[in-house]
Design a protein around this motif. Structure first.
Motif, PDB file in Angstrom:
ATOM      1  N   THR A 112       0.854  -1.184   0.000  1.00  0.00           N
ATOM      2  CA  THR A 112       0.000   0.000   0.000  1.00  0.00           C
ATOM      3  C   THR A 112       0.891   1.236   0.000  1.00  0.00           C
ATOM      4  O   THR A 112       2.091   1.150   0.243  1.00  0.00           O
ATOM      5  CB  THR A 112      -0.917   0.064   1.239  1.00  0.00           C
ATOM      6  N   PRO A 169      -5.704   1.900  -1.866  1.00  0.00           N
ATOM      7  CA  PRO A 169      -6.178   0.559  -1.516  1.00  0.00           C
ATOM      8  C   PRO A 169      -5.003  -0.393  -1.631  1.00  0.00           C
ATOM      9  O   PRO A 169      -3.913   0.008  -2.047  1.00  0.00           O
ATOM     10  CB  PRO A 169      -7.243   0.274  -2.589  1.00  0.00           C
ATOM     11  N   LYS A 189      -9.940 -10.988   0.784  1.00  0.00           N
ATOM     12  CA  LYS A 189     -11.166 -11.074  -0.010  1.00  0.00           C
ATOM     13  C   LYS A 189     -12.102 -12.111   0.609  1.00  0.00           C
ATOM     14  O   LYS A 189     -11.654 -13.126   1.144  1.00  0.00           O
ATOM     15  CB  LYS A 189     -10.837 -11.462  -1.449  1.00  0.00           C
ATOM     16  N   ASP A 214      -9.368  -5.451   3.892  1.00  0.00           N
ATOM     17  CA  ASP A 214     -10.700  -5.096   3.404  1.00  0.00           C
ATOM     18  C   ASP A 214     -10.914  -3.596   3.602  1.00  0.00           C
ATOM     19  O   ASP A 214     -10.130  -2.923   4.284  1.00  0.00           O
ATOM     20  CB  ASP A 214     -11.770  -5.896   4.158  1.00  0.00           C
ATOM     21  N   GLU A 215     -11.990  -3.094   3.013  1.00  0.00           N
ATOM     22  CA  GLU A 215     -12.241  -1.649   3.103  1.00  0.00           C
ATOM     23  C   GLU A 215     -12.396  -1.208   4.548  1.00  0.00           C
ATOM     24  O   GLU A 215     -12.048  -0.087   4.914  1.00  0.00           O
ATOM     25  CB  GLU A 215     -13.489  -1.281   2.294  1.00  0.00           C
ATOM     26  N   GLY A 216     -12.928  -2.074   5.364  1.00  0.00           N
ATOM     27  CA  GLY A 216     -13.115  -1.736   6.779  1.00  0.00           C
ATOM     28  C   GLY A 216     -11.870  -1.943   7.616  1.00  0.00           C
ATOM     29  O   GLY A 216     -11.922  -1.817   8.834  1.00  0.00           O
ATOM     30  N   ARG A 217     -10.762  -2.283   6.966  1.00  0.00           N
ATOM     31  CA  ARG A 217      -9.466  -2.478   7.631  1.00  0.00           C
ATOM     32  C   ARG A 217      -9.558  -3.414   8.836  1.00  0.00           C
ATOM     33  O   ARG A 217      -9.161  -3.078   9.943  1.00  0.00           O
ATOM     34  CB  ARG A 217      -8.873  -1.132   8.053  1.00  0.00           C
ATOM     35  N   SER A 269     -13.866  -7.231   8.405  1.00  0.00           N
ATOM     36  CA  SER A 269     -14.219  -8.543   7.864  1.00  0.00           C
ATOM     37  C   SER A 269     -13.589  -9.647   8.712  1.00  0.00           C
ATOM     38  O   SER A 269     -14.245 -10.638   9.060  1.00  0.00           O
ATOM     39  CB  SER A 269     -13.745  -8.634   6.413  1.00  0.00           C
TER      40      SER A 269
END
Lengths: 123, 320
Positions: free
Chosen positions: A75, A86, B112, B141-144, B147
Protein backbone atom coordinates in the motif's frame (compact mmCIF):
# COMPACT_ATOMS: atom_id res chain seq x y z
CA UNK A 1 -3.11 -4.45 -15.16
CA UNK A 2 -2.06 -0.92 -14.30
CA UNK A 3 -5.38 0.58 -13.50
CA UNK A 4 -4.63 4.23 -13.22
CA UNK A 5 -1.83 5.47 -15.40
CA UNK A 6 -1.36 4.16 -18.94
CA UNK A 7 1.68 6.40 -19.44
CA UNK A 8 3.60 4.86 -16.56
CA UNK A 9 6.36 3.25 -18.58
CA UNK A 10 7.21 6.35 -20.58
CA UNK A 11 7.23 8.46 -17.45
CA UNK A 12 9.37 5.97 -15.62
CA UNK A 13 12.02 6.28 -18.31
CA UNK A 14 11.85 10.03 -18.09
CA UNK A 15 12.36 9.94 -14.34
CA UNK A 16 15.18 7.45 -14.65
CA UNK A 17 16.99 9.73 -17.10
CA UNK A 18 16.48 12.50 -14.65
CA UNK A 19 17.00 16.23 -14.95
CA UNK A 20 19.14 17.27 -11.99
CA UNK A 21 20.22 20.45 -13.76
CA UNK A 22 16.79 21.95 -13.44
CA UNK A 23 16.16 20.92 -9.86
CA UNK A 24 14.96 23.86 -7.78
CA UNK A 25 17.43 25.28 -5.29
CA UNK A 26 15.18 24.39 -2.40
CA UNK A 27 15.63 20.70 -3.17
CA UNK A 28 19.35 20.85 -3.86
CA UNK A 29 20.18 19.28 -0.51
CA UNK A 30 17.67 16.49 -0.85
CA UNK A 31 19.24 13.29 -2.17
CA UNK A 32 18.28 11.27 -4.05
CA UNK A 33 16.03 13.62 -5.93
CA UNK A 34 14.31 13.51 -9.26
CA UNK A 35 12.18 16.14 -10.90
CA UNK A 36 8.99 15.86 -12.85
CA UNK A 37 10.52 18.00 -15.61
CA UNK A 38 7.40 19.99 -16.08
CA UNK A 39 5.00 17.25 -17.07
CA UNK A 40 1.97 16.22 -15.13
CA UNK A 41 2.78 12.72 -14.03
CA UNK A 42 5.66 11.02 -12.24
CA UNK A 43 6.03 7.29 -11.70
CA UNK A 44 7.29 5.52 -8.61
CA UNK A 45 8.03 1.83 -8.88
CA UNK A 46 7.58 -0.61 -6.01
CA UNK A 47 10.10 -3.42 -6.45
CA UNK A 48 11.86 -5.56 -3.87
CA UNK A 49 9.95 -3.86 -1.07
CA UNK A 50 11.39 -0.47 -2.06
CA UNK A 51 9.87 2.71 -3.45
CA UNK A 52 12.02 3.92 -6.39
CA UNK A 53 12.83 6.74 -6.57
CA UNK A 54 12.57 6.88 -2.82
CA UNK A 55 12.74 10.66 -2.54
CA UNK A 56 11.39 12.87 -5.31
CA UNK A 57 10.63 16.54 -5.80
CA UNK A 58 7.68 17.50 -7.96
CA UNK A 59 5.85 20.71 -8.78
CA UNK A 60 2.42 21.38 -7.36
CA UNK A 61 -0.26 19.79 -9.49
CA UNK A 62 1.84 16.77 -10.37
CA UNK A 63 0.22 13.38 -10.25
CA UNK A 64 2.37 10.63 -8.80
CA UNK A 65 1.60 7.06 -9.80
CA UNK A 66 2.90 4.12 -7.81
CA UNK A 67 3.01 0.69 -9.47
CA UNK A 68 3.65 -2.53 -7.57
CA UNK A 69 6.07 -4.89 -9.30
CA UNK A 70 6.36 -7.31 -6.37
CA UNK A 71 4.62 -10.66 -5.94
CA UNK A 72 3.42 -9.36 -2.60
CA UNK A 73 0.75 -6.68 -2.14
CA UNK A 74 1.73 -3.26 -0.87
CA UNK A 75 0.00 0.00 0.00
CA UNK A 76 0.95 3.66 -0.24
CA UNK A 77 -0.09 5.59 2.86
CA UNK A 78 0.85 9.14 3.81
CA UNK A 79 2.28 9.40 7.30
CA UNK A 80 -0.14 12.28 7.91
CA UNK A 81 -2.90 10.16 6.31
CA UNK A 82 -3.50 12.82 3.62
CA UNK A 83 -3.59 10.03 1.03
CA UNK A 84 -4.00 6.29 1.24
CA UNK A 85 -4.12 3.72 -1.54
CA UNK A 86 -6.18 0.56 -1.52
CA UNK A 87 -4.12 -2.61 -1.39
CA UNK A 88 -2.08 -2.93 -4.60
CA UNK A 89 -1.55 -6.45 -5.83
CA UNK A 90 1.06 -7.28 -8.43
CA UNK A 91 1.10 -4.78 -11.33
CA UNK A 92 -1.63 -2.66 -9.81
CA UNK A 93 -1.19 1.08 -9.46
CA UNK A 94 -2.39 4.05 -7.47
CA UNK A 95 -2.27 7.74 -8.34
CA UNK A 96 -2.45 10.85 -6.23
CA UNK A 97 -2.27 14.46 -7.40
CA UNK A 98 -0.28 16.74 -5.11
CA UNK A 99 -1.81 20.20 -5.04
CA UNK A 100 -0.45 21.44 -1.72
CA UNK A 101 3.17 22.50 -1.33
CA UNK A 102 5.09 20.62 1.34
CA UNK A 103 6.95 17.43 2.18
CA UNK A 104 4.89 14.27 2.26
CA UNK A 105 6.36 11.19 3.85
CA UNK A 106 4.63 7.94 3.06
CA UNK A 107 5.03 4.21 3.76
CA UNK A 108 3.53 0.81 3.08
CA UNK A 109 1.06 -0.03 5.82
CA UNK A 110 1.76 -3.76 5.40
CA UNK A 111 5.52 -3.38 5.46
CA UNK A 112 6.17 -0.13 7.30
CA UNK A 113 9.92 -0.34 6.83
CA UNK A 114 9.13 0.72 3.25
CA UNK A 115 9.17 4.52 3.22
CA UNK A 116 9.35 7.30 0.65
CA UNK A 117 9.11 11.06 0.36
CA UNK A 118 7.35 13.36 -2.11
CA UNK A 119 8.51 17.00 -1.93
CA UNK A 120 6.05 19.33 -3.59
CA UNK A 121 7.39 22.73 -4.67
CA UNK A 122 5.70 25.69 -6.36
CA UNK A 123 5.29 25.31 -10.08
CA UNK B 1 18.93 -30.38 27.03
CA UNK B 2 18.54 -33.20 24.61
CA UNK B 3 20.90 -33.42 21.70
CA UNK B 4 20.66 -35.30 18.45
CA UNK B 5 23.34 -36.50 16.15
CA UNK B 6 22.32 -33.91 13.65
CA UNK B 7 21.97 -31.20 16.23
CA UNK B 8 23.10 -28.03 14.48
CA UNK B 9 25.62 -25.67 16.00
CA UNK B 10 23.98 -22.68 17.56
CA UNK B 11 25.35 -19.20 17.16
CA UNK B 12 25.85 -16.93 20.13
CA UNK B 13 22.30 -15.78 19.74
CA UNK B 14 21.04 -19.34 19.95
CA UNK B 15 20.05 -19.42 16.30
CA UNK B 16 21.05 -22.37 14.18
CA UNK B 17 22.28 -20.97 10.90
CA UNK B 18 22.60 -24.28 9.14
CA UNK B 19 19.06 -25.08 10.11
CA UNK B 20 17.92 -21.82 8.61
CA UNK B 21 19.54 -22.51 5.30
CA UNK B 22 17.95 -25.91 5.10
CA UNK B 23 14.63 -24.56 6.23
CA UNK B 24 14.71 -21.76 3.72
CA UNK B 25 14.05 -24.37 1.08
CA UNK B 26 10.75 -24.52 2.89
CA UNK B 27 8.07 -26.89 3.44
CA UNK B 28 5.17 -25.94 5.53
CA UNK B 29 2.61 -28.10 7.11
CA UNK B 30 2.06 -27.37 10.75
CA UNK B 31 3.74 -27.70 14.08
CA UNK B 32 2.37 -30.08 16.64
CA UNK B 33 2.85 -28.86 20.18
CA UNK B 34 2.76 -31.08 23.18
CA UNK B 35 2.87 -29.93 26.77
CA UNK B 36 4.50 -32.02 29.45
CA UNK B 37 5.63 -30.64 32.77
CA UNK B 38 4.68 -27.16 31.64
CA UNK B 39 7.26 -27.10 28.87
CA UNK B 40 5.79 -27.05 25.40
CA UNK B 41 7.70 -28.84 22.71
CA UNK B 42 6.95 -29.21 19.05
CA UNK B 43 7.34 -31.73 16.31
CA UNK B 44 7.30 -30.98 12.63
CA UNK B 45 4.09 -32.42 11.33
CA UNK B 46 5.68 -34.89 8.98
CA UNK B 47 7.67 -36.35 11.81
CA UNK B 48 4.66 -36.42 14.08
CA UNK B 49 2.79 -38.37 11.44
CA UNK B 50 5.55 -40.91 11.36
CA UNK B 51 5.60 -41.34 15.12
CA UNK B 52 3.87 -44.22 16.80
CA UNK B 53 0.87 -43.33 18.88
CA UNK B 54 1.99 -43.22 22.51
CA UNK B 55 0.93 -46.18 24.63
CA UNK B 56 0.77 -44.21 27.87
CA UNK B 57 -1.44 -41.29 28.76
CA UNK B 58 -1.75 -38.97 25.83
CA UNK B 59 -0.16 -35.57 26.45
CA UNK B 60 -2.07 -32.39 25.94
CA UNK B 61 -1.34 -31.29 22.44
CA UNK B 62 -2.25 -28.47 20.15
CA UNK B 63 -1.21 -27.51 16.68
CA UNK B 64 0.09 -24.33 15.09
CA UNK B 65 -0.49 -23.52 11.46
CA UNK B 66 0.39 -20.20 9.85
CA UNK B 67 0.48 -18.00 6.79
CA UNK B 68 -1.97 -19.87 4.59
CA UNK B 69 -2.21 -16.89 2.18
CA UNK B 70 -5.26 -18.37 0.50
CA UNK B 71 -5.55 -16.59 -2.85
CA UNK B 72 -1.81 -16.43 -3.48
CA UNK B 73 -1.13 -17.67 -7.01
CA UNK B 74 2.27 -16.27 -7.90
CA UNK B 75 5.23 -18.29 -9.24
CA UNK B 76 6.54 -19.20 -5.77
CA UNK B 77 3.39 -21.33 -5.37
CA UNK B 78 0.67 -21.03 -8.00
CA UNK B 79 -1.86 -22.75 -5.74
CA UNK B 80 -1.60 -21.90 -2.05
CA UNK B 81 -5.05 -23.37 -1.54
CA UNK B 82 -3.81 -26.80 -2.56
CA UNK B 83 -0.88 -26.72 -0.16
CA UNK B 84 -3.17 -25.64 2.67
CA UNK B 85 -5.43 -28.54 1.83
CA UNK B 86 -2.43 -30.82 1.89
CA UNK B 87 -1.41 -29.53 5.31
CA UNK B 88 -4.91 -30.13 6.60
CA UNK B 89 -4.78 -33.65 5.25
CA UNK B 90 -1.63 -34.25 7.24
CA UNK B 91 -3.26 -32.95 10.40
CA UNK B 92 -6.14 -35.35 9.85
CA UNK B 93 -3.63 -38.19 9.62
CA UNK B 94 -1.99 -37.51 12.97
CA UNK B 95 -1.95 -40.54 15.29
CA UNK B 96 -2.69 -38.30 18.26
CA UNK B 97 -5.40 -35.78 17.68
CA UNK B 98 -4.50 -32.30 18.95
CA UNK B 99 -7.00 -30.57 21.20
CA UNK B 100 -7.16 -27.51 19.00
CA UNK B 101 -5.37 -25.52 16.33
CA UNK B 102 -3.82 -22.07 16.55
CA UNK B 103 -3.55 -20.14 13.30
CA UNK B 104 -0.99 -17.36 13.58
CA UNK B 105 -2.31 -15.17 10.81
CA UNK B 106 -2.30 -14.38 7.11
CA UNK B 107 -5.19 -16.74 6.60
CA UNK B 108 -5.93 -14.93 3.34
CA UNK B 109 -3.69 -13.14 0.89
CA UNK B 110 -5.82 -10.06 0.19
CA UNK B 111 -8.67 -10.29 2.74
CA UNK B 112 -11.17 -11.07 -0.01
CA UNK B 113 -14.38 -12.78 1.05
CA UNK B 114 -13.74 -15.65 -1.31
CA UNK B 115 -10.28 -16.18 0.17
CA UNK B 116 -11.65 -16.29 3.70
CA UNK B 117 -14.49 -18.56 2.53
CA UNK B 118 -12.07 -20.95 0.85
CA UNK B 119 -9.78 -20.97 3.88
CA UNK B 120 -12.68 -21.63 6.22
CA UNK B 121 -13.95 -24.46 4.07
CA UNK B 122 -10.55 -26.17 4.09
CA UNK B 123 -9.75 -25.51 7.74
CA UNK B 124 -13.17 -26.83 8.77
CA UNK B 125 -12.01 -30.22 7.56
CA UNK B 126 -9.53 -30.29 10.44
CA UNK B 127 -12.50 -30.93 12.69
CA UNK B 128 -10.88 -29.22 15.66
CA UNK B 129 -11.49 -25.96 17.49
CA UNK B 130 -9.44 -23.19 15.91
CA UNK B 131 -8.03 -20.03 17.39
CA UNK B 132 -6.89 -17.20 15.15
CA UNK B 133 -4.91 -14.00 15.28
CA UNK B 134 -4.79 -11.79 12.19
CA UNK B 135 -1.83 -11.16 9.93
CA UNK B 136 -1.49 -7.93 7.99
CA UNK B 137 -2.90 -9.69 4.93
CA UNK B 138 -6.15 -10.33 6.83
CA UNK B 139 -6.88 -6.64 7.41
CA UNK B 140 -6.93 -5.39 3.80
CA UNK B 141 -10.70 -5.10 3.40
CA UNK B 142 -12.24 -1.65 3.10
CA UNK B 143 -13.11 -1.74 6.78
CA UNK B 144 -9.47 -2.48 7.63
CA UNK B 145 -10.13 -5.57 9.62
CA UNK B 146 -13.90 -5.51 10.07
CA UNK B 147 -14.22 -8.54 7.86
CA UNK B 148 -11.65 -10.46 9.92
CA UNK B 149 -13.31 -9.51 13.20
CA UNK B 150 -16.73 -10.50 11.91
CA UNK B 151 -15.42 -13.93 10.99
CA UNK B 152 -12.85 -14.69 13.67
CA UNK B 153 -13.14 -12.06 16.36
CA UNK B 154 -16.04 -13.34 18.46
CA UNK B 155 -15.21 -12.90 22.14
CA UNK B 156 -12.04 -10.95 21.39
CA UNK B 157 -11.14 -7.41 22.36
CA UNK B 158 -9.79 -4.48 20.38
CA UNK B 159 -8.40 -5.59 17.05
CA UNK B 160 -8.88 -9.25 17.97
CA UNK B 161 -6.79 -10.08 21.05
CA UNK B 162 -7.95 -12.51 23.75
CA UNK B 163 -6.81 -15.18 26.18
CA UNK B 164 -8.04 -18.58 27.29
CA UNK B 165 -6.98 -21.42 29.56
CA UNK B 166 -6.52 -25.04 28.62
CA UNK B 167 -5.17 -27.83 30.86
CA UNK B 168 -3.51 -25.38 33.19
CA UNK B 169 -1.82 -23.45 30.38
CA UNK B 170 -2.73 -19.81 29.82
CA UNK B 171 -2.90 -18.89 26.13
CA UNK B 172 -2.76 -15.30 24.94
CA UNK B 173 -3.48 -14.28 21.33
CA UNK B 174 -2.07 -10.86 20.49
CA UNK B 175 -2.50 -8.60 17.45
CA UNK B 176 0.61 -6.75 16.25
CA UNK B 177 -0.40 -5.92 12.68
CA UNK B 178 -2.67 -2.91 13.26
CA UNK B 179 -1.78 0.77 13.04
CA UNK B 180 1.79 0.15 11.97
CA UNK B 181 4.00 3.23 11.97
CA UNK B 182 6.17 4.43 9.09
CA UNK B 183 9.66 3.05 9.25
CA UNK B 184 8.69 0.70 12.02
CA UNK B 185 8.02 -2.87 12.97
CA UNK B 186 4.96 -4.71 14.20
CA UNK B 187 3.00 -2.86 16.82
CA UNK B 188 0.85 -3.93 19.79
CA UNK B 189 -0.16 -0.53 21.11
CA UNK B 190 -0.66 0.80 24.62
CA UNK B 191 -4.24 -0.46 24.98
CA UNK B 192 -3.34 -4.03 24.21
CA UNK B 193 -0.27 -4.01 26.46
CA UNK B 194 -2.36 -2.59 29.31
CA UNK B 195 -4.90 -5.34 28.73
CA UNK B 196 -2.14 -7.96 28.74
CA UNK B 197 -0.86 -6.68 32.08
CA UNK B 198 -4.35 -6.98 33.57
CA UNK B 199 -4.90 -10.36 31.95
CA UNK B 200 -1.77 -11.81 33.55
CA UNK B 201 -2.13 -10.07 36.90
CA UNK B 202 -4.02 -12.80 38.69
CA UNK B 203 -1.97 -15.73 37.49
CA UNK B 204 0.58 -17.55 39.64
CA UNK B 205 4.09 -17.37 38.20
CA UNK B 206 4.10 -21.14 37.88
CA UNK B 207 1.42 -20.99 35.17
CA UNK B 208 2.83 -22.00 31.79
CA UNK B 209 2.14 -19.23 29.28
CA UNK B 210 1.80 -19.53 25.53
CA UNK B 211 1.65 -16.24 23.62
CA UNK B 212 0.85 -16.23 19.93
CA UNK B 213 0.85 -13.38 17.43
CA UNK B 214 1.56 -12.97 13.74
CA UNK B 215 4.76 -10.91 13.52
CA UNK B 216 7.63 -12.13 15.69
CA UNK B 217 7.60 -10.43 19.09
CA UNK B 218 11.36 -10.31 19.04
CA UNK B 219 13.44 -8.60 16.38
CA UNK B 220 14.44 -11.13 13.73
CA UNK B 221 15.43 -8.63 11.02
CA UNK B 222 14.68 -4.96 11.59
CA UNK B 223 15.65 -4.07 8.02
CA UNK B 224 12.74 -6.22 6.81
CA UNK B 225 10.37 -5.12 9.54
CA UNK B 226 10.53 -8.54 11.18
CA UNK B 227 9.96 -7.62 14.76
CA UNK B 228 7.54 -5.82 17.09
CA UNK B 229 8.39 -2.29 18.18
CA UNK B 230 6.79 -2.61 21.61
CA UNK B 231 7.27 -6.36 21.94
CA UNK B 232 9.72 -5.88 24.80
CA UNK B 233 7.04 -4.12 26.84
CA UNK B 234 4.72 -7.09 26.44
CA UNK B 235 7.50 -9.51 27.30
CA UNK B 236 8.28 -7.47 30.40
CA UNK B 237 4.93 -8.52 31.81
CA UNK B 238 5.84 -12.16 31.16
CA UNK B 239 9.21 -12.15 32.89
CA UNK B 240 8.02 -13.53 36.21
CA UNK B 241 6.59 -16.68 34.64
CA UNK B 242 8.68 -19.82 34.68
CA UNK B 243 7.65 -21.08 31.26
CA UNK B 244 6.79 -18.76 28.40
CA UNK B 245 6.49 -19.88 24.81
CA UNK B 246 6.00 -17.30 22.06
CA UNK B 247 4.64 -18.59 18.75
CA UNK B 248 4.73 -16.43 15.65
CA UNK B 249 4.44 -16.65 11.87
CA UNK B 250 4.94 -13.94 9.23
CA UNK B 251 8.49 -14.83 8.18
CA UNK B 252 7.62 -18.16 6.49
CA UNK B 253 10.52 -20.07 7.99
CA UNK B 254 11.41 -21.70 11.25
CA UNK B 255 13.47 -19.65 13.64
CA UNK B 256 13.95 -20.09 17.33
CA UNK B 257 15.49 -18.13 20.12
CA UNK B 258 15.66 -18.75 23.83
CA UNK B 259 15.99 -15.94 26.30
CA UNK B 260 15.78 -16.84 29.96
CA UNK B 261 12.48 -18.64 30.48
CA UNK B 262 11.11 -17.49 27.15
CA UNK B 263 11.25 -19.60 24.02
CA UNK B 264 10.49 -17.82 20.75
CA UNK B 265 9.51 -19.87 17.75
CA UNK B 266 8.28 -19.04 14.26
CA UNK B 267 6.31 -21.48 12.12
CA UNK B 268 6.53 -22.18 8.43
CA UNK B 269 3.95 -21.01 5.97
CA UNK B 270 1.72 -23.40 4.10
CA UNK B 271 1.88 -21.12 1.05
CA UNK B 272 5.38 -20.05 0.05
CA UNK B 273 8.85 -19.66 1.53
CA UNK B 274 10.58 -16.40 2.27
CA UNK B 275 14.33 -15.90 2.23
CA UNK B 276 16.62 -15.94 5.22
CA UNK B 277 17.47 -12.36 6.20
CA UNK B 278 20.64 -11.21 4.50
CA UNK B 279 20.37 -13.70 1.64
CA UNK B 280 18.08 -11.73 -0.67
CA UNK B 281 17.43 -8.11 -1.58
CA UNK B 282 13.92 -8.28 -0.14
CA UNK B 283 11.70 -10.63 1.89
CA UNK B 284 9.55 -11.38 -1.16
CA UNK B 285 8.32 -14.91 -1.94
CA UNK B 286 11.18 -17.31 -2.61
CA UNK B 287 10.77 -19.30 -5.80
CA UNK B 288 12.37 -22.72 -5.69
CA UNK B 289 12.95 -24.86 -8.80
CA UNK B 290 9.91 -26.55 -10.32
CA UNK B 291 9.09 -29.80 -8.61
CA UNK B 292 11.08 -28.93 -5.51
CA UNK B 293 8.24 -27.49 -3.46
CA UNK B 294 6.55 -30.70 -2.34
CA UNK B 295 9.79 -32.60 -2.21
CA UNK B 296 11.15 -29.96 0.12
CA UNK B 297 7.93 -30.12 2.03
CA UNK B 298 8.91 -33.60 2.91
CA UNK B 299 12.50 -32.91 3.82
CA UNK B 300 12.45 -29.69 5.75
CA UNK B 301 10.87 -31.09 8.87
CA UNK B 302 12.04 -29.47 12.06
CA UNK B 303 11.71 -30.72 15.62
CA UNK B 304 11.84 -28.61 18.68
CA UNK B 305 12.62 -30.87 21.61
CA UNK B 306 12.05 -29.80 25.17
CA UNK B 307 14.12 -30.96 28.06
CA UNK B 308 15.34 -29.51 31.31
CA UNK B 309 17.21 -26.76 29.47
CA UNK B 310 16.57 -24.46 26.56
CA UNK B 311 14.82 -25.83 23.53
CA UNK B 312 16.87 -26.54 20.42
CA UNK B 313 15.86 -26.63 16.80
CA UNK B 314 16.93 -29.81 15.07
CA UNK B 315 16.66 -30.00 11.34
CA UNK B 316 15.65 -33.44 10.16
CA UNK B 317 15.59 -33.98 6.41
CA UNK B 318 13.37 -36.96 5.69
CA UNK B 319 14.85 -37.76 2.29
CA UNK B 320 18.35 -39.10 1.94
Amino acid sequence: MIKVCPATIAVAILVAVGAPGVAPASAADALPTALSAGIGTVAVRIDNFTFTPTDITVTAGTTVTWTNGDDIPHTVVASDRSFRSPVLDTDEGFSFTFTAIGTFEYFCSLHPHMVGIIRVVAS
Amino acid sequence: MRHHDDDPKLDADGIARRGFLECMAWAGTGVLWSIGGGLPSSLGLTRALAAEAPTGAAPFTFLQISDSHVGFDKPANPDATATLREAVGRIAGLPVKPSFVIHTGDISHLSKDKEFDDADQILREVGLPMFFVPGEHDLLDEGRGKSYLARYGKGSRGAGWYSFDQNGVHFVGLVNVVDLKAGGLGNLGADQIAWLERDLAGLPSSTPIVVFAHIPLWTVAAEWGWGTADGAQALGHLKRFGSVTVLNGHIHQVMQKIEGNVTFHTARSTAFPQPVPGTAPSPGPLKVPAGELRKLLGIATVDVVSGDGPLAIVDRPLAG
